[in-house]
Design an enzyme around this catalytic site. Structure first.
Site, PDB file in Angstrom:
ATOM      1  N   LYS A 161      17.695  14.016 -18.342  1.00 23.60           N
ATOM      2  CA  LYS A 161      17.942  12.713 -17.707  1.00 23.60           C
ATOM      3  C   LYS A 161      19.081  12.823 -16.693  1.00 23.60           C
ATOM      4  CE  LYS A 161      15.022   9.718 -19.566  1.00 23.60           C
ATOM      5  NZ  LYS A 161      14.275  10.338 -20.568  1.00 23.60           N
ATOM      6  N   LYS A 167       4.476  18.165 -19.507  1.00 22.56           N
ATOM      7  CA  LYS A 167       3.751  17.344 -20.479  1.00 22.56           C
ATOM      8  C   LYS A 167       3.232  16.058 -19.856  1.00 22.56           C
ATOM      9  CE  LYS A 167       7.639  14.672 -22.161  1.00 22.56           C
ATOM     10  NZ  LYS A 167       8.160  13.783 -23.136  1.00 22.56           N
ATOM     11  N   LYS A 190       4.449   8.953 -19.289  1.00 21.41           N
ATOM     12  CA  LYS A 190       4.082   7.596 -18.871  1.00 21.41           C
ATOM     13  C   LYS A 190       4.322   7.393 -17.383  1.00 21.41           C
ATOM     14  CE  LYS A 190       4.846   5.404 -23.301  1.00 21.41           C
ATOM     15  NZ  LYS A 190       5.932   5.582 -24.235  1.00 21.41           N
TER      16      LYS A 190
HETATM   17  P1  TYM Z   1       7.877   8.290 -26.518  1.00 23.00           P
HETATM   18  O1  TYM Z   1       7.709   6.822 -26.336  1.00 23.00           O
HETATM   19  O2  TYM Z   1       8.279   9.104 -25.346  1.00 23.00           O
HETATM   20  O3  TYM Z   1       6.574   8.924 -27.100  1.00 23.00           O
HETATM   21  C1  TYM Z   1       6.009   8.402 -28.285  1.00 23.00           C
HETATM   22  C2  TYM Z   1       5.377   9.485 -29.091  1.00 23.00           C
HETATM   23  O4  TYM Z   1       4.395  10.173 -28.347  1.00 23.00           O
HETATM   24  C3  TYM Z   1       4.671  11.559 -28.346  1.00 23.00           C
HETATM   25  N1  TYM Z   1       4.321  12.126 -27.045  1.00 23.00           N
HETATM   26  C4  TYM Z   1       3.623  13.249 -26.900  1.00 23.00           C
HETATM   27  N2  TYM Z   1       3.076  14.085 -27.798  1.00 23.00           N
HETATM   28  C5  TYM Z   1       2.400  15.148 -27.323  1.00 23.00           C
HETATM   29  N3  TYM Z   1       2.238  15.404 -26.000  1.00 23.00           N
HETATM   30  C6  TYM Z   1       2.765  14.580 -25.062  1.00 23.00           C
HETATM   31  N4  TYM Z   1       2.570  14.823 -23.771  1.00 23.00           N
HETATM   32  C7  TYM Z   1       3.502  13.449 -25.496  1.00 23.00           C
HETATM   33  N5  TYM Z   1       4.148  12.456 -24.857  1.00 23.00           N
HETATM   34  C8  TYM Z   1       4.652  11.653 -25.829  1.00 23.00           C
HETATM   35  C9  TYM Z   1       6.151  11.681 -28.605  1.00 23.00           C
HETATM   36  O5  TYM Z   1       6.457  12.937 -29.153  1.00 23.00           O
HETATM   37  C10 TYM Z   1       6.381  10.553 -29.555  1.00 23.00           C
HETATM   38  O6  TYM Z   1       6.061  10.938 -30.867  1.00 23.00           O
HETATM   39  N6  TYM Z   1      12.186   8.669 -28.871  1.00 23.00           N
HETATM   40  C11 TYM Z   1      10.798   8.325 -29.061  1.00 23.00           C
HETATM   41  C12 TYM Z   1      10.575   6.939 -29.616  1.00 23.00           C
HETATM   42  C13 TYM Z   1      11.282   6.676 -30.898  1.00 23.00           C
HETATM   43  C14 TYM Z   1      10.923   7.198 -32.184  1.00 23.00           C
HETATM   44  C15 TYM Z   1      11.892   6.689 -33.089  1.00 23.00           C
HETATM   45  C16 TYM Z   1       9.899   8.019 -32.637  1.00 23.00           C
HETATM   46  C17 TYM Z   1      12.393   5.896 -31.055  1.00 23.00           C
HETATM   47  N7  TYM Z   1      12.754   5.899 -32.386  1.00 23.00           N
HETATM   48  C18 TYM Z   1      11.840   6.984 -34.452  1.00 23.00           C
HETATM   49  C19 TYM Z   1       9.858   8.330 -34.013  1.00 23.00           C
HETATM   50  C20 TYM Z   1      10.810   7.817 -34.893  1.00 23.00           C
HETATM   51  C21 TYM Z   1      10.133   8.415 -27.705  1.00 23.00           C
HETATM   52  O7  TYM Z   1      10.745   8.292 -26.687  1.00 23.00           O
HETATM   53  O8  TYM Z   1       8.842   8.583 -27.758  1.00 23.00           O
END
Ligand code: TYM
Length: 330
Positions: A112, A195, A198
């Protein structure tokens, strides 16, 4: 064994194939047998400063998409992070034992800093602390996430362990990042590297129409084709195979792998097949999203009941944590 499972997704945009295969699909498999919490991380979403006019709509969209994927609010606790303010208290308490140096060394933070040098807010720095609070507030053992969250889970374990050590208790379990296939996965984007994300413009969303999906897949980056037998595929082509492995039948993967090895592959054919197999996964979900989105009464009930259940679990932890730390009633 009954486990406590917690997972979440930020409300910063529609769900894509990475979110589905990295986190949601595993959660779906777990929700029946375990004590499951699934939430929308709308506090985490604030690190990128969404406009007030967009915040609610984004949360609603992601909620409808969760439900369309099959998360069942009758058995799992589905809630919105900001409906459970207890998490912010635990976040504050954990912040006292989190060191700036270790937070600065987190890969996601460093990324970031590199990408958005004008918005390095303290929320970004302490992002892993809030995430740890989300997880341990329900005393979770398992956290279904993709590969990109592995380091955050390591930090969650570290913060849980540190709390136990500082106060000489065995209170918080150390949760594991979890995938049924054992290895955490990374779904790549269609742009040849990195990867699926969004905001990277390289994603396929669960809400995309079949036409949009076909267009995106046909435009995916490849190469000029293999020139020798058993040549290792280039990065962009490997990426298409990675997506194929999660959406297609193993016989399809085998067919195209062999065609690549014998230099007979036509990427156009591979893409056509891949697009149809993706549509097979996403289309039933997409069709449900709009129905659910239009049912405000249902969504309001899901959110209300989810918040109640999540707060019950969270407030019990906060009561116990305050006691462990030494707060006493007068
Ligand atoms: P976020 O919103 O970026 O993504 C949500 C979930 O999707 C998975 N993910 C992926 N898995 C495989 N390949 C990809 N290209 C890919 N892009 C996203 C992420 O690994 C994630 O599991 N910090 C977290 C949100 C969060 C969270 C938590 C998750 C906040 N508190 C507590 C679990 C437990 C996040 O930004 O995910």
């Amino acid at each position: 064994m009954m486990e406590t499972v917690v997972s979440g997704i930020r409300s910063t945009g529609n769900l894509h194939l990475g979110n589905y295969f990295g986190a949601l699909k595993n959660f779906l498999k777990m929700q029946k047998e375990n004590n499951c919490f699934f939430f929308i991380a709308d506090y985490h979403a604030l690190t990128t400063h969404p406009k007030p006019g967009d915040l609610h709509g984004n949360i609603k969209q992601v909620l409808a998409e969760y439900l369309a994927c099959g998360i069942d609010p009758e058995i799992a606790t589905v809630f919105i992070q900001s409906d459970v303010p207890e998490v912010t208290e635990l976040y504050l308490l954990l912040n006292m034992n989190a060191y700036v140096g270790e937070l600065e060394r987190t890969t996601s933070f460093k990324e970031k800093v590199r990408k958005y040098p004008d918005n390095i807010n303290a929320g970004l720095l302490t992002y892993p602390v809030l995430m740890a609070a989300d997880i341990i507030i329900h005393k979770a053992n398992k956290v279904p996430v993709g590969k990109d969250q592995e380091q955050h889970l390591e930090m969650t374990r570290k913060f849980a362990r540190r709390f136990n050590m500082i106060y000489g208790v065995d209170y918080f379990p150390e949760p594991d990042a979890y995938n049924f296939g054992r290895k955490l996965i990374k779904i790549p984007g269609l742009d040849g590297s990195g990867k699926m994300g969004k905001s990277e413009g390289n994603g396929i969303f669960l809400s995309d129409t079949p036409q949009e999906i076909r267009k995106k897949v046909m435009r995916a980056v490849t190469d000029t084709g293999p020139t020798a037998r058993n040549q290792v595929p280039s990065e962009p082509v490997k990426n298409l195979f990675t997506i194929m492995k999660v959406v297609s039948d193993p016989s399809t993967v085998k067919y195209f792998t062999e065609k690549h090895a014998s230099c007979e592959i036509r990427y156009g054919d591979l893409k056509k097949q891949l697009a149809e197999d993706i549509i097979n996964v996403t289309d039933p979900i997409r069709k449900r999203i709009n129905d659910i989105l239009s049912d405000n009464k249902y969504l309001a009930r899901v959110v209300r009941e989810g918040a109640e259940k999540a707060r019950m679990s969270a407030s019990k932890t906060i009561r116990e944590v305050r006691e462990i730390i030494g707060y006493k009633p007068f």
